[in-house]
Design a protein around this motif. Structure first.
Motif, PDB file in Angstrom:
ATOM      1  N   UNK A   1      38.998  37.784  54.691  1.00 21.18           N
ATOM      2  CA  UNK A   1      38.768  38.991  53.413  1.00 21.18           C
ATOM      3  C   UNK A   1      37.713  40.123  53.792  1.00 21.18           C
ATOM      4  N   UNK A   2      38.131  40.353  55.386  1.00 19.69           N
ATOM      5  CA  UNK A   2      37.460  42.090  55.250  1.00 19.69           C
ATOM      6  C   UNK A   2      36.052  41.736  56.389  1.00 19.69           C
ATOM      7  N   UNK A   3      35.290  40.318  56.280  1.00 16.95           N
ATOM      8  CA  UNK A   3      34.247  39.782  57.402  1.00 16.95           C
ATOM      9  C   UNK A   3      33.752  39.258  58.194  1.00 16.95           C
ATOM     10  N   UNK A   4      34.010  40.362  59.685  1.00 16.44           N
ATOM     11  CA  UNK A   4      34.039  39.307  60.883  1.00 16.44           C
ATOM     12  C   UNK A   4      33.254  38.125  61.043  1.00 16.44           C
ATOM     13  N   UNK A   5      33.684  36.585  60.556  1.00 13.92           N
ATOM     14  CA  UNK A   5      32.616  35.808  61.145  1.00 13.92           C
ATOM     15  C   UNK A   5      32.318  34.979  61.970  1.00 13.92           C
ATOM     16  N   UNK A   6      31.415  34.367  62.937  1.00  7.91           N
ATOM     17  CA  UNK A   6      30.858  33.500  64.063  1.00  7.91           C
ATOM     18  C   UNK A   6      30.670  32.184  63.499  1.00  7.91           C
TER      19      UNK A   6
ATOM     20  N   UNK B   1      40.377  28.072  66.200  1.00  7.10           N
ATOM     21  CA  UNK B   1      40.367  28.337  67.395  1.00  7.10           C
ATOM     22  C   UNK B   1      41.421  29.200  67.491  1.00  7.10           C
ATOM     23  N   UNK B   2      42.459  29.029  67.021  1.00  8.19           N
ATOM     24  CA  UNK B   2      43.874  29.880  67.510  1.00  8.19           C
ATOM     25  C   UNK B   2      43.499  30.410  66.204  1.00  8.19           C
ATOM     26  N   UNK B   3      43.429  30.807  65.190  1.00 10.42           N
ATOM     27  CA  UNK B   3      43.127  32.076  64.249  1.00 10.42           C
ATOM     28  C   UNK B   3      41.665  33.022  65.240  1.00 10.42           C
ATOM     29  N   UNK B   4      41.727  32.583  66.350  1.00 16.45           N
ATOM     30  CA  UNK B   4      40.500  33.397  66.771  1.00 16.45           C
ATOM     31  C   UNK B   4      40.925  35.128  66.677  1.00 16.45           C
ATOM     32  N   UNK B   5      40.057  35.362  66.364  1.00 17.70           N
ATOM     33  CA  UNK B   5      40.727  37.499  66.617  1.00 17.70           C
ATOM     34  C   UNK B   5      41.491  37.842  64.915  1.00 17.70           C
ATOM     35  N   UNK B   6      41.885  36.556  64.491  1.00 12.11           N
ATOM     36  CA  UNK B   6      42.969  36.724  63.675  1.00 12.11           C
ATOM     37  C   UNK B   6      42.388  37.997  62.397  1.00 12.11           C
ATOM     38  N   UNK B   7      42.781  38.015  61.625  1.00 13.45           N
ATOM     39  CA  UNK B   7      42.582  38.445  59.986  1.00 13.45           C
ATOM     40  C   UNK B   7      43.412  37.603  59.133  1.00 13.45           C
ATOM     41  N   UNK B   8      41.987  36.835  58.318  1.00 16.33           N
ATOM     42  CA  UNK B   8      42.663  35.550  57.135  1.00 16.33           C
ATOM     43  C   UNK B   8      42.447  36.255  56.398  1.00 16.33           C
ATOM     44  N   UNK B   9      43.467  35.554  54.886  1.00 10.70           N
ATOM     45  CA  UNK B   9      42.848  36.275  53.968  1.00 10.70           C
ATOM     46  C   UNK B   9      42.914  35.264  52.796  1.00 10.70           C
ATOM     47  N   UNK B  10      41.787  34.927  52.035  1.00  8.17           N
ATOM     48  CA  UNK B  10      41.586  33.462  51.162  1.00  8.17           C
ATOM     49  C   UNK B  10      42.038  33.846  50.041  1.00  8.17           C
TER      50      UNK B  10
ATOM     51  N   UNK C   1      39.953  34.116  47.841  1.00 11.19           N
ATOM     52  CA  UNK C   1      38.926  34.996  47.761  1.00 11.19           C
ATOM     53  C   UNK C   1      38.711  36.034  48.104  1.00 11.19           C
ATOM     54  N   UNK C   2      39.333  36.615  48.533  1.00 10.98           N
ATOM     55  CA  UNK C   2      39.944  37.785  48.891  1.00 10.98           C
ATOM     56  C   UNK C   2      40.850  38.785  48.335  1.00 10.98           C
ATOM     57  N   UNK C   3      42.015  37.665  47.232  1.00  7.00           N
ATOM     58  CA  UNK C   3      43.123  39.193  46.348  1.00  7.00           C
ATOM     59  C   UNK C   3      42.289  39.495  46.411  1.00  7.00           C
ATOM     60  N   UNK C   4      41.165  39.013  44.670  1.00  9.88           N
ATOM     61  CA  UNK C   4      40.733  40.176  44.379  1.00  9.88           C
ATOM     62  C   UNK C   4      40.170  41.303  44.478  1.00  9.88           C
ATOM     63  N   UNK C   5      40.490  42.763  43.713  1.00  9.67           N
ATOM     64  CA  UNK C   5      40.031  44.146  44.179  1.00  9.67           C
ATOM     65  C   UNK C   5      39.135  44.852  43.443  1.00  9.67           C
ATOM     66  N   UNK C   6      37.693  44.781  43.675  1.00  9.29           N
ATOM     67  CA  UNK C   6      36.883  45.516  42.292  1.00  9.29           C
ATOM     68  C   UNK C   6      36.701  45.133  41.847  1.00  9.29           C
ATOM     69  N   UNK C   7      36.531  43.967  41.686  1.00  9.11           N
ATOM     70  CA  UNK C   7      36.753  42.987  40.528  1.00  9.11           C
ATOM     71  C   UNK C   7      38.057  42.813  39.631  1.00  9.11           C
ATOM     72  N   UNK C   8      38.781  43.119  39.843  1.00  8.35           N
ATOM     73  CA  UNK C   8      40.605  43.401  39.251  1.00  8.35           C
ATOM     74  C   UNK C   8      41.116  42.237  40.230  1.00  8.35           C
ATOM     75  N   UNK C   9      41.619  41.607  38.834  1.00  5.65           N
ATOM     76  CA  UNK C   9      42.627  40.677  39.643  1.00  5.65           C
ATOM     77  C   UNK C   9      44.325  40.889  40.470  1.00  5.65           C
ATOM     78  N   UNK C  10      44.049  40.553  41.412  1.00  2.05           N
ATOM     79  CA  UNK C  10      45.645  41.011  42.288  1.00  2.05           C
ATOM     80  C   UNK C  10      47.435  41.088  40.989  1.00  2.05           C
ATOM     81  N   UNK C  11      47.955  41.341  41.222  1.00  2.00           N
ATOM     82  CA  UNK C  11      48.509  41.608  40.130  1.00  2.00           C
ATOM     83  C   UNK C  11      49.883  40.061  40.039  1.00  2.00           C
ATOM     84  N   UNK C  12      49.575  39.294  41.191  1.00  2.00           N
ATOM     85  CA  UNK C  12      50.581  38.145  41.197  1.00  2.00           C
ATOM     86  C   UNK C  12      49.519  36.995  40.346  1.00  2.00           C
ATOM     87  N   UNK C  13      47.604  37.226  41.029  1.00  2.00           N
ATOM     88  CA  UNK C  13      47.012  36.638  39.586  1.00  2.00           C
ATOM     89  C   UNK C  13      46.719  36.651  38.527  1.00  2.00           C
ATOM     90  N   UNK C  14      47.132  37.645  38.064  1.00  2.00           N
ATOM     91  CA  UNK C  14      47.057  38.310  36.115  1.00  2.00           C
ATOM     92  C   UNK C  14      48.091  37.275  36.180  1.00  2.00           C
TER      93      UNK C  14
END
Ligand code: FES
Ligand code: FES
Length: 156
Positions: free
Chosen positions: A10-15, A66-75, A77-90
């Motif tokens: 969700x845009x945040x590098x996590x190690x 480990x297979x997702x090492x270096x990848x960008x993952x969206x869950x 929790x990462x779909x809503x932006x700026x406190x607004x639900x994603x259109x699919x959530x809506x």
């Protein structure tokens, strides 16, 4: 033995240091406490664990962290932006596509991927594409309606 895995979630590098056998879904739920990604089976069938890996929907119980090492993952929790639900959530909210809600995060992540590839899916396509997502409440009618409406909303 542990290995160090870094994934941008969700845009945040996590190690984290994890056991090599750690699944991506465990990494998300147990190491990052992102519990919106659910585990509904142990047979890779239910789709409750679907997330996006580099923009594509993936069952997070079928790959190792480990297979997702270096990848960008969206869950979910990462779909809503700026406190607004994603259109699919809506769309799921509007069309009463939530029953117990357990399958919903995976359903929505699959639906967003589908709509990105096919901005105007018909009912048959939606039913076919969501075959890998099981809803134990079995009320698929509103889910299908929601996915079509969500795809339309994503087109703008
Ligand atoms: S928990 Fe991944 S498919 Fe069921
Ligand atoms: S809403 Fe209950 S499993 Fe789908």
């Amino acid at each position: 033995m542990t290995i160090s895995v870094t994934i941008t979630v969700n845009g945040q590098p996590e190690t984290r240091d994890v056991e090599p056998r750690t699944l991506l879904v465990q990494f998300l739920r147990e190491h990052l406490q992102l519990t919106g990604t659910h585990v509904g089976c142990d047979t890779s069938q239910c789709g409750a664990c679907v997330v996006h890996v580099d923009g594509k929907s993936v069952k997070a119980c079928t790959i190792l962290a480990a297979q997702a090492q270096g990848a960008k993952v969206t869950t979910i929790e990462g779909l809503a932006q700026d406190g607004k639900l994603h259109p699919m959530q809506e769309a799921f909210r509007e069309h009463h596509a939530l029953q117990c809600g357990f399958c919903t995060p995976g359903m929505i992540m699959s639906a967003v991927d589908l709509a990105q590839r096919n901005p105007n899916p018909n009912e048959e396509t939606v039913r076919h594409e969501l075959e890998g997502n099981l809803c134990r409440c079995t009320g698929y009618h509103n889910i299908v309606k929601a996915v079509m409406a969500g795809a339309q909303a994503m087109r703008g």
